[in-house]
Motif scaffolding. Sequence first.
Motif, PDB file in Angstrom:
ATOM      1  N   SER A 104       0.852  -1.109  -0.038  1.00  7.08           N
ATOM      2  CA  SER A 104      -0.095   0.056   0.052  1.00  7.08           C
ATOM      3  C   SER A 104       0.935   1.149  -0.035  1.00  7.08           C
ATOM      4  O   SER A 104       1.787   1.293   0.837  1.00  7.08           O
ATOM      5  CB  SER A 104      -0.892   0.010   1.266  1.00  7.08           C
ATOM      6  N   TYR A 183      -4.003   6.729  -5.518  1.00  6.25           N
ATOM      7  CA  TYR A 183      -3.594   5.691  -5.070  1.00  6.25           C
ATOM      8  C   TYR A 183      -4.469   4.668  -4.108  1.00  6.25           C
ATOM      9  O   TYR A 183      -4.261   3.503  -4.121  1.00  6.25           O
ATOM     10  CB  TYR A 183      -2.791   6.377  -3.732  1.00  6.25           C
ATOM     11  N   TRP A 186      -5.219   1.959  -6.789  1.00  5.16           N
ATOM     12  CA  TRP A 186      -4.141   1.119  -6.807  1.00  5.16           C
ATOM     13  C   TRP A 186      -3.978   0.149  -5.647  1.00  5.16           C
ATOM     14  O   TRP A 186      -3.513  -1.121  -5.735  1.00  5.16           O
ATOM     15  CB  TRP A 186      -2.436   1.892  -7.022  1.00  5.16           C
ATOM     16  N   ARG A 347      13.506  -2.105  -1.459  1.00  3.02           N
ATOM     17  CA  ARG A 347      13.803  -0.700  -1.195  1.00  3.02           C
ATOM     18  C   ARG A 347      15.169  -0.437  -2.000  1.00  3.02           C
ATOM     19  O   ARG A 347      15.391   0.635  -2.209  1.00  3.02           O
ATOM     20  CB  ARG A 347      14.120  -0.497   0.342  1.00  3.02           C
ATOM     21  N   TYR A 471       4.399  -7.706  -8.386  1.00  4.30           N
ATOM     22  CA  TYR A 471       5.005  -8.047  -6.989  1.00  4.30           C
ATOM     23  C   TYR A 471       5.059  -9.499  -6.460  1.00  4.30           C
ATOM     24  O   TYR A 471       5.906 -10.034  -6.121  1.00  4.30           O
ATOM     25  CB  TYR A 471       3.866  -7.102  -5.905  1.00  4.30           C
ATOM     26  N   THR A 482       8.556  -3.286  -6.501  1.00  5.82           N
ATOM     27  CA  THR A 482       7.957  -2.094  -5.675  1.00  5.82           C
ATOM     28  C   THR A 482       6.959  -1.281  -6.360  1.00  5.82           C
ATOM     29  O   THR A 482       7.111  -1.068  -7.562  1.00  5.82           O
ATOM     30  CB  THR A 482       8.751  -1.386  -4.916  1.00  5.82           C
ATOM     31  N   GLY A 483       5.685  -0.916  -5.692  1.00  2.00           N
ATOM     32  CA  GLY A 483       5.046   0.035  -6.360  1.00  2.00           C
ATOM     33  C   GLY A 483       5.682   1.422  -6.445  1.00  2.00           C
ATOM     34  O   GLY A 483       6.950   1.434  -5.727  1.00  2.00           O
ATOM     35  N   LEU A 484       5.403   1.990  -7.335  1.00  2.00           N
ATOM     36  CA  LEU A 484       6.039   3.215  -7.610  1.00  2.00           C
ATOM     37  C   LEU A 484       5.428   4.438  -8.084  1.00  2.00           C
ATOM     38  O   LEU A 484       4.401   4.307  -8.875  1.00  2.00           O
ATOM     39  CB  LEU A 484       7.293   3.122  -8.535  1.00  2.00           C
TER      40      LEU A 484
HETATM   41  C1  LIG Z   1       0.559   2.344  -5.249  1.00  2.00           C
HETATM   42  C2  LIG Z   1       1.688   2.220  -4.634  1.00  2.00           C
HETATM   43  C3  LIG Z   1       2.550   3.285  -4.840  1.00  2.00           C
HETATM   44  C4  LIG Z   1       4.161   3.040  -4.039  1.00  2.00           C
HETATM   45  N1  LIG Z   1       4.876   3.977  -4.332  1.00  2.00           N
HETATM   46  C5  LIG Z   1       6.302   4.091  -3.732  1.00  2.00           C
HETATM   47  C6  LIG Z   1       7.290   5.109  -4.198  1.00  2.00           C
HETATM   48  O1  LIG Z   1       7.063   5.834  -4.963  1.00  2.00           O
HETATM   49  N2  LIG Z   1       8.312   4.727  -3.505  1.00  2.00           N
HETATM   50  C7  LIG Z   1       8.713   3.556  -2.780  1.00  2.00           C
HETATM   51  O2  LIG Z   1       9.866   3.554  -2.097  1.00  2.00           O
HETATM   52  N3  LIG Z   1       7.619   2.790  -2.330  1.00  2.00           N
HETATM   53  C8  LIG Z   1       6.567   2.941  -2.893  1.00  2.00           C
HETATM   54  N4  LIG Z   1       5.432   1.973  -2.838  1.00  2.00           N
HETATM   55  C9  LIG Z   1       5.859   0.801  -1.785  1.00  2.00           C
HETATM   56  C10 LIG Z   1       4.852   1.412  -0.082  1.00  2.00           C
HETATM   57  O3  LIG Z   1       5.856   2.251   0.666  1.00  2.00           O
HETATM   58  C11 LIG Z   1       5.167  -0.046   0.656  1.00  2.00           C
HETATM   59  O4  LIG Z   1       3.977  -0.722  -0.119  1.00  2.00           O
HETATM   60  C12 LIG Z   1       4.524   0.201   1.810  1.00  2.00           C
HETATM   61  O5  LIG Z   1       5.526   0.997   2.555  1.00  2.00           O
HETATM   62  C13 LIG Z   1       4.224  -1.199   2.687  1.00  2.00           C
HETATM   63  O6  LIG Z   1       5.475  -1.868   2.820  1.00  2.00           O
HETATM   64  P1  LIG Z   1       5.403  -3.396   2.038  1.00  2.00           P
HETATM   65  O7  LIG Z   1       5.085  -3.259   0.697  1.00  2.00           O
HETATM   66  O8  LIG Z   1       7.040  -3.679   2.115  1.00  2.00           O
HETATM   67  O9  LIG Z   1       4.508  -4.318   2.799  1.00  2.00           O
HETATM   68  C14 LIG Z   1       4.133   1.792  -3.158  1.00  2.00           C
HETATM   69  C15 LIG Z   1       3.369   0.851  -3.315  1.00  2.00           C
HETATM   70  C16 LIG Z   1       2.035   1.006  -3.908  1.00  2.00           C
HETATM   71  C17 LIG Z   1       1.153  -0.145  -3.637  1.00  2.00           C
END
Ligand SMILES: Cc1cc2nc3c(=O)[nH]c(=O)nc-3n(C[C@H](O)[C@H](O)[C@H](O)COP(=O)(O)O)c2cc1C
Length: 541
Positions: A104, A183, A186, A347, A471, A482-484
Motif C-alpha cells: 500500500s 492511490y 492502486w 527498497r 509484486y 515495488t510500487g512506485l
Molecule cells: C500504489 C503504490 C505506490 C507506491 N509508491 C512507492 C514509491 O513511490 N516509492 C517507494 O519507495 N515505495 C512505494 N510503494 C511501496 C510502499 O511504500 C510499501 O508498499 C509500503 O510501505 C508497505 O510496505 P511493504 O510493501 O513492504 O509491505 C508503493 C506501493 C504502492 C502499492
Amino acid sequence: MTTAENQSIALRFNEATKLQYINLDNKPPLYKFYPGLRAIGLPDVADQPGPQMPTLAAIRGDGGSDHTGPLTLEQLTNLLYHSAAVIRRRQLNDGEVHYRAAASAGALYPTEIYVVCGDLEGLRAGVYHFNPRDCTLVRLRNGDLRRWVASAVGDHSAYPATLVFTTVFWRSAWKYRERGYRYCYWDLGTVAANLLATANAEAVPVKLNFGFVDRMLTGYFGIDGVTEAPSLVASVGTPDGMLADGPGDVPGALPQESNDLNAGAIDYSMSAQVHAASPLQTHDDLANWNRATAGLSQSEKDELDGTGDVFRPLRSGTDGMFDADIDLSSLASAPLGNCVRSRGSTRRFSREPMPWEAFRSVVDAAGRGINAPGLEHGYGSNLGLYFIVNSVEVLEPGAYYYNPFYTGLRLLNAGEFREMAGHLGFEQALPADAAAVAFITADLNTIDRDLGARGYRMAQTVAGIIGGRLYLGMHALGLGATGLTFFDDSVTEFFSPHAAGQSAVFVVPMGVPGSPNRVRPFRSQVAVSLDSRARGAGQGG
Ligand SMILES: Cc1cc2nc3c(=O)[nH]c(=O)nc-3n(C[C@H](O)[C@H](O)[C@H](O)COP(=O)(O)O)c2cc1C
C-alpha cells in the motif's frame, strides 16, 4: 499602522503558507473498529503453512477444477488473511509497525473489507467487518442478508459469501492530497491481486464486480459513500442455487458506530467531485455499465506493421511466433502462502540482470485475464503495458511495449535508460537500479468517454491488480518489486509516439534485490539538466 484586520490576514496568510515535514496530528487511524462489538475469532491460518500452490500458477489461475463443495471458514479466512491481514510486526524506535499482505502506498492501507454470508460451518449468516490487525470479524448484522448485496450487483446467484471492499479516502489523501484518490484504487488492486491468487490456490471461485448500485451498499454497511465508499465486490464460492429476487428488507441503522476515520480530514474537492461522478445510481445505470464493459478485454490485433520490428514473444503458440513454452515446473516459484507472508517492497535493487525465464513468466502471468465481467481474457485494449528494460538476459536494453494479443514484447527504442527510468519514477533510485520497470498506462480519454468516472476507478484498480501480480510473481522467484509513483506526462512523452494518448497509471520496478535493503539517495542527470534550465540556463539570450 497594524489594524486587527490586516493582522488577521497576515496571520492567516502565514498559517496557510507554512511548510511542515508531515502532520502527524491529523493522521487517520490505520484500523476501523467498533468499540462495543465483540471480536469473533477465525481459524488461526497464520499458524499454518497457507496455500501451497506455486505462486505463478496461482496468479495465472492454473490448477484444474474449482472446488464445488461448501465454502469452509478456513478458506474464507485464508482469502481474507492473504489479501489484507497484518502478516508481520516490527518494533522500531518510535513504536510497532504493521506490514500487511498486500503493498500500500505510504503504508496507509485505505481498503476495508466486509463479509456478507449465509450460514457457514462455524460462522452464522450475517454481515461482518474484517479487522486485519488480528484477523477477526465483528458482526454488524444478523441473518442471511445476501439478497441486498445480490440486488446491488444484479446477480442473484446464492454465493456462500461476498466480500465488499470499501475505501477510506482520507487515509491516502492525508499524505497524497488530491492524488491520493488514485492511490486508493492502486492499493485496492494489490489487495485484489492477492485475493485472486489465493482464490485460485484454494480452488475457491471468486468473481470481481466493478459494477454495483453504490447507494445500496452504503446503508448496508453504515457508511456514507463519501468519506468511505464501496469500491469492489467479490462473490466467493460456488452458488448454491438462486436467492429470491429483490433486495429484501431495507436495512436499519447499524447497532454500533465505528471509531472516527475522518477526524481532521482536509477537504480535497477535486477527488470529492470525481468520486461523486462515479457511482451507479440505479439498476438502469448498472445495466448500461454491464453492456459497456462486456468484452473489454478483447484486445485488438494491432501493431507489428513495420517490417523492421524487433519482437520477442513471451510464450509459444502466439499467432505463429514461438519461444520455448513457459515451463513453470522448471522455476523455483515459492508456494503462495510463503510468498505472501514474506513479501515486502524492495527498497534497493542491485543492478544485476534478471533471468529471462523469470521476466517472461511473471509478465505473462500478470497480463492474464481477471475474473471480472469483461476482463476474463486480459486487461483489454484501454490499458497498455510498457517497459524500460535495464538488464534482462536475452533482451536488448531499451523501451518496450507488451502486446497482449501476441503476448510478446516489441522493441520501441533500444538504449540505456537507467537515468531516465530513475527520473520518470519520481526521481527515485529504485527504477534506475531495477532490471526492468513496468509502466502501466491507460487510454483515459476513451475510458472517460465510454465508461465515465466509474471507468476511471476501474482502470486504476486493474492497473493495481497487474502491479500486485508483478509484486507476487517476482517475490515468489526470489526477486523483488515495488510500487512506485511517477511523473505522469514525462512517462507518456518517453514512450511516444507509441504511447501518444495514453496516461501513466501505475509503475512497478522489478529486479534483483540489493543490499542494504534501504532506499538509496538519487538524482538523475535528467533532473540536473531540468534544474539548470529552471534556473535560467538557455534563456540568457
Ligand atoms: C500504489 C503504490 C505506490 C507506491 N509508491 C512507492 C514509491 O513511490 N516509492 C517507494 O519507495 N515505495 C512505494 N510503494 C511501496 C510502499 O511504500 C510499501 O508498499 C509500503 O510501505 C508497505 O510496505 P511493504 O510493501 O513492504 O509491505 C508503493 C506501493 C504502492 C502499492
